[in-house]
Scaffold this motif. Structure first.
Motif, PDB file in Angstrom:
ATOM      1  N   SER A  44      10.349   2.023  35.995  1.00 17.90           N
ATOM      2  CA  SER A  44      10.351   3.135  36.940  1.00 17.90           C
ATOM      3  C   SER A  44       9.175   4.069  36.661  1.00 17.90           C
ATOM      4  O   SER A  44       8.607   4.077  35.552  1.00 17.90           O
ATOM      5  N   PRO A  45       8.788   4.894  37.649  1.00 15.91           N
ATOM      6  CA  PRO A  45       7.706   5.867  37.435  1.00 15.91           C
ATOM      7  C   PRO A  45       7.973   6.796  36.263  1.00 15.91           C
ATOM      8  O   PRO A  45       7.048   7.167  35.530  1.00 15.91           O
ATOM      9  N   CYS A  46       9.242   7.170  36.055  1.00 10.03           N
ATOM     10  CA  CYS A  46       9.596   8.063  34.940  1.00 10.03           C
ATOM     11  C   CYS A  46       9.295   7.407  33.600  1.00 10.03           C
ATOM     12  O   CYS A  46       8.734   8.031  32.696  1.00 10.03           O
ATOM     13  N   THR A  47       9.654   6.142  33.461  1.00  8.75           N
ATOM     14  CA  THR A  47       9.421   5.426  32.209  1.00  8.75           C
ATOM     15  C   THR A  47       7.929   5.209  31.975  1.00  8.75           C
ATOM     16  O   THR A  47       7.426   5.379  30.850  1.00  8.75           O
ATOM     17  N   ILE A  48       7.219   4.842  33.020  1.00  9.23           N
ATOM     18  CA  ILE A  48       5.777   4.618  32.912  1.00  9.23           C
ATOM     19  C   ILE A  48       5.072   5.912  32.505  1.00  9.23           C
ATOM     20  O   ILE A  48       4.125   5.904  31.710  1.00  9.23           O
ATOM     21  N   GLU A  49       5.558   7.028  33.012  1.00 10.55           N
ATOM     22  CA  GLU A  49       4.965   8.322  32.649  1.00 10.55           C
ATOM     23  C   GLU A  49       5.162   8.607  31.155  1.00 10.55           C
ATOM     24  O   GLU A  49       4.279   9.166  30.503  1.00 10.55           O
ATOM     25  N   THR A  50       6.303   8.200  30.611  1.00  8.79           N
ATOM     26  CA  THR A  50       6.557   8.379  29.184  1.00  8.79           C
ATOM     27  C   THR A  50       5.559   7.574  28.355  1.00  8.79           C
ATOM     28  O   THR A  50       4.993   8.081  27.373  1.00  8.79           O
TER      29      THR A  50
END
Length: 260
Positions: A21-27
């Motif tokens: 997900s975008p949230c995980t990729i941002e991490t």
């Protein structure tokens, strides 16, 4: 190509191939940017070395005074990046492979904290594959409802009462108990069942829930490995086992005032 270019390729891989997900990729992106600040954005890939990674860990610990759990998260991102470079045949060896994770304070009893198991710690996977859906479903059964791994392995579809938010568990000594299930479990259950049907395995009422591609029940070892890999993926460096998850389930119930 510069180091920064390879990190962008890696993030694209997580987005398109791993379907994170975008949230995980941002991490992951923040962790890689944090490392890039140390070695320089326009440096070559050669700067991604065991010595520079150790310097990065030292800087986070001694200068930035980050908690061991935070350091583990950043280092886990570098280890994943290194695996990607090796699998893509860009590097022959993962420079982060032998860099040890910081030791966390020892506990007398092995369990994960509520913060360790907070929902935001686990990746929001877009379009997960069957193995990823199975692992998250298992997580909910063990940590959300307190099932043993052997009870998960022998679970049949007729024992799950979705409308009532209950599951009938056949435990040790053939003793049956009824336990509640979470909304999150029902969501992962629905996705897992849909994926099984798409794979050609139509669930039958008395059939096992956890079936392999050849239509046979998964072994306890396979399901245990699912939990191990999932906990390692989110940076947990303690004992990564279903038993630890179940112990954490009971501990957190007590911490929140439940009587068990």
């Amino acid at each position: 190509m510069q180091f920064f270019d390879y990190t962008n390729q890696f993030l694209d891989f997580l987005r398109t191939q791993r379907r994170y997900s975008p949230c995980t990729i941002e991490t992951y992106r923040k962790s890689l940017e944090k490392f890039t600040e140390l070695i320089g954005k326009n440096t070559s890939l050669e700067a991604f070395s065991e010595s520079s990674i150790k310097s990065f860990v030292w800087d986070m610990k001694m200068k930035q005074k980050l908690a061991p759990s935070s350091i583990c998260e950043h280092l886990a991102a570098l280890k994943s990046f290194g695996k990607y470079l090796v699998r893509s045949r860009i590097m022959q060896k993962n420079p982060a492979e032998n860099v040890p994770m910081p030791k966390r304070p020892k506990r007398l009893v092995s369990f994960m904290s509520q913060k360790d198991l907070a929902p935001e710690k686990f990746p929001e996977i877009e379009n997960p594959n069957l193995q990823q859906a199975r692992a998250r479903f298992l997580l909910e059964l063990i940590y959300g409802s307190g099932l043993r791994i052997s009870e998960c392995q022998s679970l049949t579809w007729d024992r799950i009462r979705e409308k009532e938010h209950l599951v009938r568990v056949l435990g040790k000594g053939s003793k049956e108990r009824i336990v509640p299930i979470t909304d999150s479990l029902i969501q992962w259950l629905g996705l897992f069942r849909t994926m099984l049907i798409e794979a050609g395995h139509l669930p039958s009422p008395t059939g096992f829930v956890f079936l392999s591609e050849d239509g046979k029940p998964y072994s306890v070892r396979t399901l245990r490995n699912d939990i191990h890999d999932l906990l390692r993926e989110v940076g947990w460096e303690g004992k990564a086992s279903p038993h630890v998850l179940r112990h954490s389930f009971a501990t957190h119930l007590l911490e929140n005032g439940a009587e068990i």
